[in-house]
Write an enzyme that holds these catalytic residues in place. Structure first.
Site, PDB file in Angstrom:
ATOM      1  N   THR A  74       1.011  -1.262   0.110  1.00 18.98           N
ATOM      2  CA  THR A  74       0.058   0.071  -0.002  1.00 18.98           C
ATOM      3  C   THR A  74       1.052   1.127   0.084  1.00 18.98           C
ATOM      4  O   THR A  74       1.869   1.361   0.438  1.00 18.98           O
ATOM      5  CB  THR A  74      -1.014   0.127   1.131  1.00 18.98           C
ATOM      6  OG1 THR A  74       0.012   0.278   2.257  1.00 18.98           O
ATOM      7  CG2 THR A  74      -1.739  -1.370   1.442  1.00 18.98           C
ATOM      8  N   GLU A 132      -5.343  -4.160  -1.291  1.00 22.98           N
ATOM      9  CA  GLU A 132      -5.639  -5.171  -0.622  1.00 22.98           C
ATOM     10  C   GLU A 132      -6.783  -6.101  -1.166  1.00 22.98           C
ATOM     11  O   GLU A 132      -7.020  -6.998  -0.838  1.00 22.98           O
ATOM     12  CB  GLU A 132      -6.137  -4.791   0.688  1.00 22.98           C
ATOM     13  CG  GLU A 132      -5.234  -4.048   1.636  1.00 22.98           C
ATOM     14  CD  GLU A 132      -5.100  -2.501   1.230  1.00 22.98           C
ATOM     15  OE1 GLU A 132      -5.541  -1.910   0.294  1.00 22.98           O
ATOM     16  OE2 GLU A 132      -4.887  -1.858   2.434  1.00 22.98           O
ATOM     17  N   LYS A 148     -15.508  16.794   8.897  1.00 24.01           N
ATOM     18  CA  LYS A 148     -16.437  17.026   9.958  1.00 24.01           C
ATOM     19  C   LYS A 148     -16.484  18.487  10.420  1.00 24.01           C
ATOM     20  O   LYS A 148     -15.750  18.819  10.954  1.00 24.01           O
ATOM     21  CB  LYS A 148     -16.118  16.013  11.021  1.00 24.01           C
ATOM     22  CG  LYS A 148     -17.330  15.451  11.743  1.00 24.01           C
ATOM     23  CD  LYS A 148     -17.264  14.261  12.523  1.00 24.01           C
ATOM     24  CE  LYS A 148     -18.500  13.430  12.920  1.00 24.01           C
ATOM     25  NZ  LYS A 148     -18.371  12.458  13.842  1.00 24.01           N
ATOM     26  N   TRP A 160     -21.213  15.348   8.663  1.00 27.20           N
ATOM     27  CA  TRP A 160     -20.187  14.867   7.724  1.00 27.20           C
ATOM     28  C   TRP A 160     -20.410  15.974   6.318  1.00 27.20           C
ATOM     29  O   TRP A 160     -21.579  15.956   5.836  1.00 27.20           O
ATOM     30  CB  TRP A 160     -20.410  13.397   7.361  1.00 27.20           C
ATOM     31  CG  TRP A 160     -19.540  12.604   8.355  1.00 27.20           C
ATOM     32  CD1 TRP A 160     -18.424  13.210   9.201  1.00 27.20           C
ATOM     33  CD2 TRP A 160     -19.532  11.257   8.457  1.00 27.20           C
ATOM     34  NE1 TRP A 160     -18.160  11.874   9.863  1.00 27.20           N
ATOM     35  CE2 TRP A 160     -18.540  11.021   9.550  1.00 27.20           C
ATOM     36  CE3 TRP A 160     -20.204  10.215   7.767  1.00 27.20           C
ATOM     37  CZ2 TRP A 160     -18.098   9.568   9.848  1.00 27.20           C
ATOM     38  CZ3 TRP A 160     -20.060   9.105   8.021  1.00 27.20           C
ATOM     39  CH2 TRP A 160     -18.857   8.599   9.123  1.00 27.20           C
TER      40      TRP A 160
END
Ligand code: ADP
Length: 538
Positions: free
Chosen positions: A182, A329, A437, A442
Protein backbone atom coordinates in the site's frame (compact mmCIF):
# COMPACT_ATOMS: atom_id res chain seq x y z
CA UNK A 1 -19.91 -43.82 -4.93
CA UNK A 2 -20.46 -40.19 -5.95
CA UNK A 3 -18.27 -38.82 -8.72
CA UNK A 4 -15.70 -36.15 -7.93
CA UNK A 5 -14.06 -33.43 -9.99
CA UNK A 6 -10.34 -33.03 -10.47
CA UNK A 7 -8.66 -30.80 -7.94
CA UNK A 8 -6.54 -28.99 -10.52
CA UNK A 9 -4.88 -25.92 -8.99
CA UNK A 10 -5.69 -22.48 -10.44
CA UNK A 11 -2.27 -21.06 -11.28
CA UNK A 12 -0.53 -18.40 -13.34
CA UNK A 13 1.51 -21.25 -14.83
CA UNK A 14 -1.60 -22.41 -16.64
CA UNK A 15 -2.03 -18.95 -18.20
CA UNK A 16 1.54 -19.13 -19.44
CA UNK A 17 1.10 -22.59 -20.95
CA UNK A 18 -2.15 -21.51 -22.54
CA UNK A 19 -0.54 -18.39 -24.03
CA UNK A 20 2.13 -20.61 -25.61
CA UNK A 21 -0.27 -23.27 -26.91
CA UNK A 22 -3.12 -21.12 -28.19
CA UNK A 23 -2.01 -17.51 -28.61
CA UNK A 24 1.68 -17.75 -29.48
CA UNK A 25 1.35 -15.15 -32.26
CA UNK A 26 -0.61 -12.58 -30.23
CA UNK A 27 1.34 -9.37 -29.99
CA UNK A 28 2.79 -7.48 -27.03
CA UNK A 29 3.76 -3.90 -27.90
CA UNK A 30 6.19 -2.12 -25.56
CA UNK A 31 7.04 1.57 -25.83
CA UNK A 32 10.65 2.41 -24.98
CA UNK A 33 11.84 5.70 -23.44
CA UNK A 34 12.95 6.89 -26.91
CA UNK A 35 9.36 6.22 -28.07
CA UNK A 36 10.34 3.37 -30.38
CA UNK A 37 8.01 0.34 -30.12
CA UNK A 38 9.24 -3.19 -29.51
CA UNK A 39 6.95 -5.97 -30.77
CA UNK A 40 7.10 -9.36 -29.08
CA UNK A 41 4.53 -12.17 -28.86
CA UNK A 42 2.89 -14.44 -26.30
CA UNK A 43 5.15 -17.17 -27.66
CA UNK A 44 8.10 -14.97 -26.69
CA UNK A 45 6.50 -14.35 -23.30
CA UNK A 46 6.42 -18.10 -22.67
CA UNK A 47 10.01 -18.82 -23.77
CA UNK A 48 11.45 -15.68 -22.20
CA UNK A 49 9.66 -16.42 -18.90
CA UNK A 50 11.31 -19.86 -18.97
CA UNK A 51 14.68 -18.27 -19.70
CA UNK A 52 14.12 -15.86 -16.80
CA UNK A 53 13.27 -18.75 -14.49
CA UNK A 54 16.47 -20.56 -15.52
CA UNK A 55 18.56 -17.41 -15.08
CA UNK A 56 17.07 -16.71 -11.64
CA UNK A 57 17.59 -20.33 -10.56
CA UNK A 58 21.24 -19.99 -11.52
CA UNK A 59 21.45 -16.86 -9.39
CA UNK A 60 20.19 -18.90 -6.45
CA UNK A 61 16.54 -17.83 -6.42
CA UNK A 62 14.44 -20.55 -4.82
CA UNK A 63 10.68 -21.04 -4.43
CA UNK A 64 9.27 -18.43 -2.05
CA UNK A 65 12.16 -15.97 -2.65
CA UNK A 66 11.25 -12.41 -3.61
CA UNK A 67 12.29 -10.81 -6.89
CA UNK A 68 11.69 -7.06 -7.00
CA UNK A 69 10.94 -4.95 -10.07
CA UNK A 70 11.57 -1.22 -10.45
CA UNK A 71 10.17 -0.76 -13.91
CA UNK A 72 7.74 0.88 -16.29
CA UNK A 73 5.15 -1.18 -18.18
CA UNK A 74 6.93 -3.26 -20.83
CA UNK A 75 7.45 -6.86 -21.94
CA UNK A 76 10.35 -7.53 -19.59
CA UNK A 77 8.16 -6.48 -16.66
CA UNK A 78 5.46 -8.81 -17.99
CA UNK A 79 8.00 -11.65 -18.07
CA UNK A 80 8.61 -11.02 -14.35
CA UNK A 81 4.82 -11.15 -13.80
CA UNK A 82 4.81 -14.68 -15.25
CA UNK A 83 8.25 -16.26 -14.99
CA UNK A 84 8.82 -15.44 -11.32
CA UNK A 85 5.50 -16.79 -9.93
CA UNK A 86 5.50 -19.77 -12.30
CA UNK A 87 8.87 -20.92 -10.90
CA UNK A 88 7.36 -20.69 -7.39
CA UNK A 89 9.07 -17.43 -6.41
CA UNK A 90 7.30 -14.13 -5.69
CA UNK A 91 7.46 -11.03 -7.86
CA UNK A 92 7.47 -7.82 -5.86
CA UNK A 93 6.59 -4.67 -7.79
CA UNK A 94 8.22 -1.53 -6.36
CA UNK A 95 6.42 1.78 -6.79
CA UNK A 96 8.84 4.09 -8.62
CA UNK A 97 6.98 7.21 -7.50
CA UNK A 98 7.60 6.77 -3.78
CA UNK A 99 10.42 8.51 -1.95
CA UNK A 100 13.70 6.53 -2.24
CA UNK A 101 13.84 5.89 1.52
CA UNK A 102 10.34 4.43 1.36
CA UNK A 103 11.16 2.15 -1.57
CA UNK A 104 14.25 0.99 0.32
CA UNK A 105 12.11 0.25 3.39
CA UNK A 106 9.67 -1.75 1.28
CA UNK A 107 12.34 -3.77 -0.60
CA UNK A 108 13.99 -4.61 2.72
CA UNK A 109 10.75 -5.46 4.43
CA UNK A 110 9.86 -7.91 1.64
CA UNK A 111 13.45 -9.24 1.61
CA UNK A 112 14.01 -8.86 -2.15
CA UNK A 113 17.11 -10.84 -3.13
CA UNK A 114 17.14 -9.85 -6.81
CA UNK A 115 15.82 -6.58 -8.27
CA UNK A 116 15.11 -6.02 -11.96
CA UNK A 117 15.64 -2.31 -12.71
CA UNK A 118 15.05 -0.21 -15.81
CA UNK A 119 18.28 1.49 -16.76
CA UNK A 120 16.37 4.77 -17.06
CA UNK A 121 15.37 4.37 -13.39
CA UNK A 122 18.92 3.71 -12.22
CA UNK A 123 19.36 7.18 -10.63
CA UNK A 124 16.37 6.39 -8.39
CA UNK A 125 17.62 2.87 -7.63
CA UNK A 126 21.04 4.20 -6.59
CA UNK A 127 19.41 6.33 -3.93
CA UNK A 128 18.09 3.35 -1.94
CA UNK A 129 20.15 0.40 -3.16
CA UNK A 130 22.56 0.40 -0.21
CA UNK A 131 19.70 0.16 2.28
CA UNK A 132 18.42 -3.17 0.89
CA UNK A 133 20.44 -5.61 2.95
CA UNK A 134 18.78 -8.68 1.41
CA UNK A 135 19.83 -7.71 -2.13
CA UNK A 136 22.24 -10.08 -3.90
CA UNK A 137 21.86 -9.42 -7.64
CA UNK A 138 20.69 -6.56 -9.81
CA UNK A 139 19.44 -7.18 -13.34
CA UNK A 140 19.18 -4.12 -15.57
CA UNK A 141 16.70 -3.76 -18.42
CA UNK A 142 18.65 -1.80 -21.00
CA UNK A 143 16.43 0.96 -22.25
CA UNK A 144 19.22 3.44 -23.04
CA UNK A 145 22.32 3.17 -25.17
CA UNK A 146 24.72 3.56 -22.30
CA UNK A 147 27.10 1.15 -20.60
CA UNK A 148 25.56 -0.75 -17.69
CA UNK A 149 26.45 0.26 -14.15
CA UNK A 150 29.31 -1.93 -12.81
CA UNK A 151 28.41 -5.09 -10.91
CA UNK A 152 25.02 -5.46 -12.59
CA UNK A 153 23.65 -8.08 -14.99
CA UNK A 154 22.21 -7.19 -18.40
CA UNK A 155 18.65 -8.63 -18.21
CA UNK A 156 18.30 -9.34 -21.94
CA UNK A 157 21.83 -10.74 -22.27
CA UNK A 158 21.32 -13.08 -19.31
CA UNK A 159 18.05 -14.32 -20.82
CA UNK A 160 19.69 -14.86 -24.20
CA UNK A 161 22.19 -17.22 -22.59
CA UNK A 162 19.62 -19.14 -20.54
CA UNK A 163 17.75 -22.23 -21.75
CA UNK A 164 14.22 -21.62 -23.14
CA UNK A 165 12.96 -24.77 -21.41
CA UNK A 166 12.00 -24.84 -17.77
CA UNK A 167 10.20 -27.66 -16.00
CA UNK A 168 7.49 -25.54 -14.35
CA UNK A 169 6.65 -27.05 -10.95
CA UNK A 170 3.08 -28.12 -10.13
CA UNK A 171 2.29 -25.44 -7.56
CA UNK A 172 -0.52 -25.53 -5.02
CA UNK A 173 -2.92 -22.72 -5.96
CA UNK A 174 -2.41 -20.89 -2.68
CA UNK A 175 1.28 -20.38 -3.39
CA UNK A 176 2.28 -16.70 -3.17
CA UNK A 177 2.72 -15.07 -6.59
CA UNK A 178 3.09 -11.31 -6.11
CA UNK A 179 3.64 -8.78 -3.35
CA UNK A 180 2.32 -5.27 -3.61
CA UNK A 181 2.60 -2.60 -0.91
CA UNK A 182 0.00 0.00 0.00
CA UNK A 183 1.24 3.52 -0.51
CA UNK A 184 1.23 4.16 3.22
CA UNK A 185 -0.24 7.64 3.47
CA UNK A 186 -0.57 6.89 7.17
CA UNK A 187 2.21 4.90 8.86
CA UNK A 188 4.58 2.55 7.07
CA UNK A 189 3.45 0.85 3.86
CA UNK A 190 1.94 -2.62 4.33
CA UNK A 191 2.54 -5.60 2.07
CA UNK A 192 -0.25 -7.63 0.47
CA UNK A 193 0.68 -11.08 -0.83
CA UNK A 194 -1.41 -12.24 -3.79
CA UNK A 195 -1.76 -15.97 -4.41
CA UNK A 196 -1.88 -17.71 -7.79
CA UNK A 197 -5.50 -18.64 -7.13
CA UNK A 198 -6.58 -15.08 -6.26
CA UNK A 199 -4.86 -13.69 -9.35
CA UNK A 200 -6.34 -16.21 -11.75
CA UNK A 201 -9.86 -16.01 -10.29
CA UNK A 202 -9.75 -12.23 -10.48
CA UNK A 203 -8.57 -12.30 -14.10
CA UNK A 204 -11.37 -14.66 -15.03
CA UNK A 205 -14.05 -12.64 -13.26
CA UNK A 206 -12.74 -9.31 -14.63
CA UNK A 207 -13.22 -10.78 -18.10
CA UNK A 208 -16.98 -11.17 -17.67
CA UNK A 209 -18.92 -8.75 -19.89
CA UNK A 210 -20.56 -7.07 -16.89
CA UNK A 211 -17.26 -6.55 -15.11
CA UNK A 212 -14.62 -5.02 -17.40
CA UNK A 213 -15.03 -7.62 -20.11
CA UNK A 214 -12.13 -9.01 -22.15
CA UNK A 215 -12.10 -11.14 -25.30
CA UNK A 216 -9.37 -12.41 -27.63
CA UNK A 217 -10.30 -9.71 -30.09
CA UNK A 218 -9.37 -7.03 -27.56
CA UNK A 219 -6.34 -4.78 -27.53
CA UNK A 220 -5.63 -3.92 -23.90
CA UNK A 221 -3.69 -0.86 -22.76
CA UNK A 222 -2.81 -0.81 -19.05
CA UNK A 223 -2.02 2.86 -18.50
CA UNK A 224 -2.12 2.04 -14.81
CA UNK A 225 1.45 1.20 -13.83
CA UNK A 226 2.26 -2.45 -13.30
CA UNK A 227 3.55 -1.46 -9.84
CA UNK A 228 0.04 -0.26 -8.85
CA UNK A 229 -1.97 -3.23 -7.54
CA UNK A 230 -0.79 -5.71 -10.22
CA UNK A 231 -1.69 -3.23 -12.97
CA UNK A 232 -5.30 -3.86 -11.84
CA UNK A 233 -4.89 -7.43 -13.06
CA UNK A 234 -5.05 -6.28 -16.70
CA UNK A 235 -1.79 -8.06 -17.62
CA UNK A 236 -3.29 -11.32 -16.34
CA UNK A 237 -6.76 -10.91 -17.82
CA UNK A 238 -5.34 -10.03 -21.27
CA UNK A 239 -3.11 -13.12 -21.37
CA UNK A 240 -5.91 -15.33 -20.04
CA UNK A 241 -8.15 -14.47 -23.00
CA UNK A 242 -5.39 -13.98 -25.60
CA UNK A 243 -5.88 -10.23 -26.13
CA UNK A 244 -3.14 -8.05 -27.64
CA UNK A 245 -1.28 -6.08 -24.95
CA UNK A 246 0.00 -2.54 -25.38
CA UNK A 247 2.45 -1.44 -22.69
CA UNK A 248 3.12 2.32 -22.73
CA UNK A 249 6.52 2.47 -20.99
CA UNK A 250 7.15 5.89 -19.45
CA UNK A 251 4.98 7.86 -21.90
CA UNK A 252 1.80 8.61 -19.99
CA UNK A 253 1.07 12.13 -21.29
CA UNK A 254 -2.27 12.58 -23.08
CA UNK A 255 -0.82 13.05 -26.59
CA UNK A 256 1.38 9.94 -26.42
CA UNK A 257 -1.49 7.86 -25.05
CA UNK A 258 -3.96 9.05 -27.68
CA UNK A 259 -1.41 8.39 -30.46
CA UNK A 260 -0.86 4.90 -29.06
CA UNK A 261 -4.59 4.20 -28.75
CA UNK A 262 -5.23 5.22 -32.32
CA UNK A 263 -2.21 3.54 -33.89
CA UNK A 264 -2.46 0.22 -32.02
CA UNK A 265 -6.29 0.18 -32.26
CA UNK A 266 -6.74 -0.14 -28.50
CA UNK A 267 -10.15 -1.44 -27.40
CA UNK A 268 -9.82 -1.34 -23.59
CA UNK A 269 -7.59 0.98 -21.56
CA UNK A 270 -7.37 1.38 -17.79
CA UNK A 271 -6.08 4.24 -15.64
CA UNK A 272 -6.76 6.64 -12.74
CA UNK A 273 -9.07 9.68 -13.23
CA UNK A 274 -6.19 12.19 -13.44
CA UNK A 275 -4.97 10.45 -16.63
CA UNK A 276 -8.43 10.61 -18.19
CA UNK A 277 -9.02 14.22 -17.10
CA UNK A 278 -5.94 15.17 -19.14
CA UNK A 279 -7.08 13.08 -22.10
CA UNK A 280 -10.60 14.54 -22.05
CA UNK A 281 -9.22 18.10 -21.96
CA UNK A 282 -7.06 17.37 -25.01
CA UNK A 283 -9.90 15.69 -26.91
CA UNK A 284 -12.12 18.68 -26.16
CA UNK A 285 -9.44 21.01 -27.51
CA UNK A 286 -8.77 18.91 -30.65
CA UNK A 287 -11.83 16.72 -31.17
CA UNK A 288 -10.96 15.71 -34.72
CA UNK A 289 -7.28 14.85 -34.29
CA UNK A 290 -7.60 11.19 -33.21
CA UNK A 291 -9.66 8.32 -34.57
CA UNK A 292 -10.69 6.39 -31.46
CA UNK A 293 -13.33 4.26 -33.14
CA UNK A 294 -11.58 1.07 -31.95
CA UNK A 295 -12.06 1.98 -28.25
CA UNK A 296 -14.79 -0.07 -26.58
CA UNK A 297 -14.32 1.19 -23.02
CA UNK A 298 -11.97 2.98 -20.71
CA UNK A 299 -11.76 1.51 -17.22
CA UNK A 300 -11.36 4.22 -14.60
CA UNK A 301 -10.68 3.65 -10.93
CA UNK A 302 -8.26 4.29 -8.11
CA UNK A 303 -10.23 7.35 -7.06
CA UNK A 304 -13.71 8.58 -7.85
CA UNK A 305 -14.39 9.24 -11.53
CA UNK A 306 -16.40 12.50 -11.60
CA UNK A 307 -19.75 12.22 -13.45
CA UNK A 308 -18.66 15.18 -15.59
CA UNK A 309 -15.71 13.11 -16.80
CA UNK A 310 -17.77 10.00 -17.55
CA UNK A 311 -20.44 12.05 -19.28
CA UNK A 312 -17.97 14.28 -21.11
CA UNK A 313 -16.45 11.24 -22.82
CA UNK A 314 -19.85 9.77 -23.60
CA UNK A 315 -21.69 12.84 -24.83
CA UNK A 316 -18.93 14.80 -26.55
CA UNK A 317 -16.79 11.93 -27.89
CA UNK A 318 -19.01 8.84 -27.93
CA UNK A 319 -16.59 7.00 -25.62
CA UNK A 320 -17.73 4.64 -22.88
CA UNK A 321 -16.25 4.61 -19.39
CA UNK A 322 -16.32 1.69 -16.95
CA UNK A 323 -15.97 2.96 -13.39
CA UNK A 324 -14.49 0.46 -10.97
CA UNK A 325 -13.35 0.49 -7.35
CA UNK A 326 -10.52 -1.44 -5.83
CA UNK A 327 -7.57 -1.41 -3.48
CA UNK A 328 -4.11 -2.88 -3.21
CA UNK A 329 -5.65 -5.21 -0.61
CA UNK A 330 -8.38 -6.41 -3.01
CA UNK A 331 -6.00 -7.54 -5.80
CA UNK A 332 -7.47 -5.24 -7.09
CA UNK A 333 -11.03 -4.79 -8.46
CA UNK A 334 -13.86 -5.19 -5.94
CA UNK A 335 -16.83 -3.37 -7.46
CA UNK A 336 -17.82 -2.08 -10.88
CA UNK A 337 -20.53 0.38 -11.92
CA UNK A 338 -22.77 -1.36 -14.45
CA UNK A 339 -26.35 -0.20 -14.80
CA UNK A 340 -28.92 -2.99 -14.48
CA UNK A 341 -31.34 -3.13 -17.44
CA UNK A 342 -34.39 -2.10 -15.43
CA UNK A 343 -32.54 1.03 -14.21
CA UNK A 344 -31.52 2.25 -17.69
CA UNK A 345 -34.83 3.94 -18.48
CA UNK A 346 -34.33 6.86 -16.11
CA UNK A 347 -31.47 8.56 -17.95
CA UNK A 348 -30.43 10.90 -15.12
CA UNK A 349 -30.53 8.15 -12.51
CA UNK A 350 -28.54 5.84 -14.80
CA UNK A 351 -25.94 8.56 -15.27
CA UNK A 352 -25.62 8.89 -11.49
CA UNK A 353 -25.27 5.10 -11.11
CA UNK A 354 -22.41 5.03 -13.62
CA UNK A 355 -20.52 7.36 -11.31
CA UNK A 356 -21.05 5.23 -8.19
CA UNK A 357 -18.44 2.63 -7.25
CA UNK A 358 -21.01 0.08 -8.33
CA UNK A 359 -21.83 -3.54 -7.59
CA UNK A 360 -19.58 -6.14 -6.02
CA UNK A 361 -17.96 -8.50 -8.53
CA UNK A 362 -19.14 -12.11 -8.40
CA UNK A 363 -17.51 -13.84 -5.39
CA UNK A 364 -16.89 -10.48 -3.64
CA UNK A 365 -19.27 -9.39 -0.88
CA UNK A 366 -19.80 -5.88 0.52
CA UNK A 367 -21.38 -4.51 3.67
CA UNK A 368 -21.07 -1.30 5.67
CA UNK A 369 -21.04 -0.68 9.40
CA UNK A 370 -21.26 2.21 11.88
CA UNK A 371 -18.58 3.22 14.42
CA UNK A 372 -19.60 0.38 16.74
CA UNK A 373 -19.45 -2.26 13.99
CA UNK A 374 -23.24 -2.52 13.68
CA UNK A 375 -24.44 -3.50 10.19
CA UNK A 376 -26.15 -0.66 8.34
CA UNK A 377 -29.16 -0.96 6.02
CA UNK A 378 -28.87 -0.74 2.20
CA UNK A 379 -31.08 2.33 2.06
CA UNK A 380 -28.86 4.85 0.21
CA UNK A 381 -28.84 6.96 3.41
CA UNK A 382 -26.93 5.25 6.19
CA UNK A 383 -23.25 6.23 6.04
CA UNK A 384 -20.59 3.87 7.33
CA UNK A 385 -17.30 2.10 6.64
CA UNK A 386 -17.23 -0.33 3.74
CA UNK A 387 -16.14 -3.88 4.55
CA UNK A 388 -15.43 -6.53 1.92
CA UNK A 389 -14.55 -10.19 1.64
CA UNK A 390 -13.81 -12.42 -1.29
CA UNK A 391 -11.26 -14.85 -2.79
CA UNK A 392 -9.01 -11.98 -3.96
CA UNK A 393 -9.21 -9.92 -0.78
CA UNK A 394 -6.15 -10.06 1.51
CA UNK A 395 -6.67 -12.00 4.71
CA UNK A 396 -3.72 -10.25 6.40
CA UNK A 397 -0.75 -8.01 5.69
CA UNK A 398 2.77 -9.38 5.50
CA UNK A 399 4.14 -10.15 8.96
CA UNK A 400 0.59 -9.75 10.32
CA UNK A 401 0.95 -5.99 10.64
CA UNK A 402 -2.18 -3.90 11.34
CA UNK A 403 -4.32 -6.95 12.12
CA UNK A 404 -7.03 -4.54 13.36
CA UNK A 405 -7.99 -3.96 9.70
CA UNK A 406 -9.85 -7.31 9.74
CA UNK A 407 -13.03 -8.02 11.69
CA UNK A 408 -13.37 -11.03 13.97
CA UNK A 409 -15.68 -12.63 11.39
CA UNK A 410 -13.17 -12.23 8.58
CA UNK A 411 -14.09 -9.06 6.65
CA UNK A 412 -11.55 -6.44 5.55
CA UNK A 413 -12.17 -2.88 6.74
CA UNK A 414 -11.53 -0.71 3.71
CA UNK A 415 -11.33 2.73 5.33
CA UNK A 416 -13.80 3.98 2.72
CA UNK A 417 -16.94 5.74 3.89
CA UNK A 418 -19.99 4.74 1.86
CA UNK A 419 -23.70 4.40 1.44
CA UNK A 420 -25.24 1.34 -0.25
CA UNK A 421 -28.61 1.46 -2.02
CA UNK A 422 -31.26 -1.23 -2.09
CA UNK A 423 -30.01 -2.40 -5.51
CA UNK A 424 -26.53 -2.95 -4.01
CA UNK A 425 -24.71 0.03 -5.55
CA UNK A 426 -21.90 1.26 -3.31
CA UNK A 427 -21.30 5.01 -3.26
CA UNK A 428 -18.11 6.35 -1.67
CA UNK A 429 -18.57 9.68 0.06
CA UNK A 430 -14.98 9.84 1.31
CA UNK A 431 -11.93 7.99 2.44
CA UNK A 432 -12.09 7.86 6.23
CA UNK A 433 -8.86 9.86 6.39
CA UNK A 434 -10.27 12.62 4.14
CA UNK A 435 -13.61 13.01 5.88
CA UNK A 436 -14.62 16.61 6.64
CA UNK A 437 -16.45 16.95 9.93
CA UNK A 438 -17.93 20.41 10.34
CA UNK A 439 -19.78 21.23 13.56
CA UNK A 440 -20.53 17.52 14.01
CA UNK A 441 -21.85 17.06 10.47
CA UNK A 442 -20.16 15.05 7.71
CA UNK A 443 -19.59 16.85 4.45
CA UNK A 444 -18.80 14.64 1.46
CA UNK A 445 -15.71 15.93 -0.32
CA UNK A 446 -16.39 13.58 -3.26
CA UNK A 447 -19.88 15.05 -3.84
CA UNK A 448 -18.48 18.60 -3.83
CA UNK A 449 -15.62 17.67 -6.16
CA UNK A 450 -18.00 16.01 -8.60
CA UNK A 451 -20.19 19.12 -8.65
CA UNK A 452 -17.22 21.46 -9.09
CA UNK A 453 -15.80 19.39 -11.95
CA UNK A 454 -19.16 19.68 -13.67
CA UNK A 455 -18.68 23.49 -13.85
CA UNK A 456 -17.63 24.47 -17.38
CA UNK A 457 -14.58 26.45 -16.21
CA UNK A 458 -13.14 23.79 -13.89
CA UNK A 459 -10.63 21.19 -15.02
CA UNK A 460 -9.71 19.68 -11.64
CA UNK A 461 -11.05 20.01 -8.11
CA UNK A 462 -10.13 18.51 -4.76
CA UNK A 463 -11.99 19.38 -1.58
CA UNK A 464 -10.25 18.99 1.77
CA UNK A 465 -10.75 19.80 5.44
CA UNK A 466 -9.26 23.03 6.78
CA UNK A 467 -9.12 23.82 10.50
CA UNK A 468 -11.76 26.29 11.65
CA UNK A 469 -11.98 28.09 15.02
CA UNK A 470 -15.74 27.65 15.39
CA UNK A 471 -16.72 24.57 13.33
CA UNK A 472 -13.49 22.62 13.95
CA UNK A 473 -13.28 21.85 10.21
CA UNK A 474 -14.64 23.47 7.09
CA UNK A 475 -14.35 22.40 3.44
CA UNK A 476 -11.89 24.24 1.21
CA UNK A 477 -11.70 23.57 -2.54
CA UNK A 478 -8.47 23.49 -4.51
CA UNK A 479 -9.30 24.13 -8.16
CA UNK A 480 -7.58 24.24 -11.52
CA UNK A 481 -9.40 26.17 -14.25
CA UNK A 482 -9.45 25.13 -17.90
CA UNK A 483 -7.09 27.06 -20.21
CA UNK A 484 -8.59 30.47 -20.97
CA UNK A 485 -11.49 29.96 -18.54
CA UNK A 486 -12.14 31.56 -15.19
CA UNK A 487 -14.73 31.51 -12.42
CA UNK A 488 -14.96 33.79 -9.41
CA UNK A 489 -15.57 32.46 -5.91
CA UNK A 490 -19.08 33.89 -6.07
CA UNK A 491 -19.83 32.11 -9.34
CA UNK A 492 -18.60 28.79 -7.92
CA UNK A 493 -20.61 29.30 -4.76
CA UNK A 494 -23.75 30.04 -6.81
CA UNK A 495 -23.11 26.91 -8.92
CA UNK A 496 -22.84 24.69 -5.83
CA UNK A 497 -25.72 26.38 -4.01
CA UNK A 498 -28.15 24.86 -6.50
CA UNK A 499 -27.18 21.39 -5.23
CA UNK A 500 -26.03 21.73 -1.63
CA UNK A 501 -27.25 23.44 1.55
CA UNK A 502 -25.17 26.50 2.41
CA UNK A 503 -23.32 24.84 5.29
CA UNK A 504 -21.79 22.35 2.78
CA UNK A 505 -20.28 25.06 0.57
CA UNK A 506 -16.49 25.49 0.71
CA UNK A 507 -15.32 28.45 2.79
CA UNK A 508 -12.47 29.22 0.37
CA UNK A 509 -11.18 28.39 -3.10
CA UNK A 510 -7.46 27.89 -3.66
CA UNK A 511 -6.43 28.33 -7.29
CA UNK A 512 -3.58 26.09 -8.42
CA UNK A 513 -1.73 25.21 -11.64
CA UNK A 514 -2.15 21.52 -10.81
CA UNK A 515 -3.57 19.56 -7.88
CA UNK A 516 -0.68 17.70 -6.22
CA UNK A 517 -0.63 13.99 -7.13
CA UNK A 518 0.38 11.02 -5.02
CA UNK A 519 2.50 8.05 -6.00
CA UNK A 520 -0.23 6.40 -8.05
CA UNK A 521 -1.39 9.60 -9.78
CA UNK A 522 -4.32 10.35 -7.48
CA UNK A 523 -5.01 13.78 -6.00
CA UNK A 524 -3.02 14.06 -2.79
CA UNK A 525 -5.22 15.66 -0.17
CA UNK A 526 -2.68 15.20 2.62
CA UNK A 527 -0.42 17.64 0.75
CA UNK A 528 -3.29 20.12 0.35
CA UNK A 529 -4.06 19.89 4.06
CA UNK A 530 -0.39 20.38 4.91
CA UNK A 531 -0.14 23.49 2.73
CA UNK A 532 -3.57 25.06 3.08
CA UNK A 533 -5.08 23.39 6.16
CA UNK A 534 -4.70 26.56 8.23
CA UNK A 535 -5.87 29.20 5.77
CA UNK A 536 -9.15 29.73 7.60
CA UNK A 537 -7.38 30.50 10.86
CA UNK A 538 -6.47 34.02 9.70
P1 ADP B 1 -3.47 4.36 -2.37
O1 ADP B 1 -3.40 4.41 -0.88
O2 ADP B 1 -2.21 4.63 -3.09
O3 ADP B 1 -4.59 5.19 -2.92
P2 ADP B 1 -4.83 2.02 -3.31
O4 ADP B 1 -4.69 2.09 -4.76
O5 ADP B 1 -4.85 0.70 -2.68
O6 ADP B 1 -3.70 2.82 -2.64
O7 ADP B 1 -6.10 2.85 -2.90
C1 ADP B 1 -7.32 2.28 -2.62
C2 ADP B 1 -8.29 3.38 -2.33
O8 ADP B 1 -8.51 4.17 -3.49
C3 ADP B 1 -9.66 2.91 -1.93
O9 ADP B 1 -9.70 2.58 -0.56
C4 ADP B 1 -10.51 4.13 -2.26
O10 ADP B 1 -10.45 5.10 -1.24
C5 ADP B 1 -9.83 4.69 -3.47
N1 ADP B 1 -10.54 4.29 -4.68
C6 ADP B 1 -10.22 3.30 -5.54
N2 ADP B 1 -11.10 3.24 -6.57
C7 ADP B 1 -12.01 4.22 -6.35
C8 ADP B 1 -13.18 4.68 -7.04
N3 ADP B 1 -13.59 4.13 -8.17
N4 ADP B 1 -13.88 5.69 -6.48
C9 ADP B 1 -13.48 6.27 -5.33
N5 ADP B 1 -12.40 5.90 -4.65
C10 ADP B 1 -11.66 4.88 -5.14
Amino acid sequence: MLGRMMDMPLTITHLLRRAASYHAHREIVSVRPDKSRVRTTYGDLATRSARLANALTKLGVKPGDRVGTLAWNHHQHLECYYGVPAMGAIVHTLNIRLAPAEIGYIANHAGDSVIVVDQSLWPLFEKFRASVTSLQHVMVVRDKNEPLPPGTLDYDAVLAEASPDFAWPELPENTGAMICYTSGTTGNPKGALYSHRSTVLHALTASLPDVIGFAMSDVVLPVVPMFHASGWGLPYAAVLVGAKLVLPGPHLDPTSLLDLMQQEKVTVAGGVPTIWLGILALLDAEPKRWDLSSVRTMAIGGSAAPPALIDGFRVRHGLSVTHAWGMTETNPVGTVARVKPHLEADVEAAKALRATQGLALPFVETRHVDDTGRLLPWDNQAVGELEVRGPWVSASYLKDEDAHRWTADGWFKTGDVVTICAEGYVRITDRAKDVIKSGGEWISSVALENALMAHPAIAEAAVFAAAHPKWSERPVAAIVTKPGASATDDELRAHLATQFPSMYLPDAYVRLEQIPRGSTGKFLKTKLREQYGNILLG
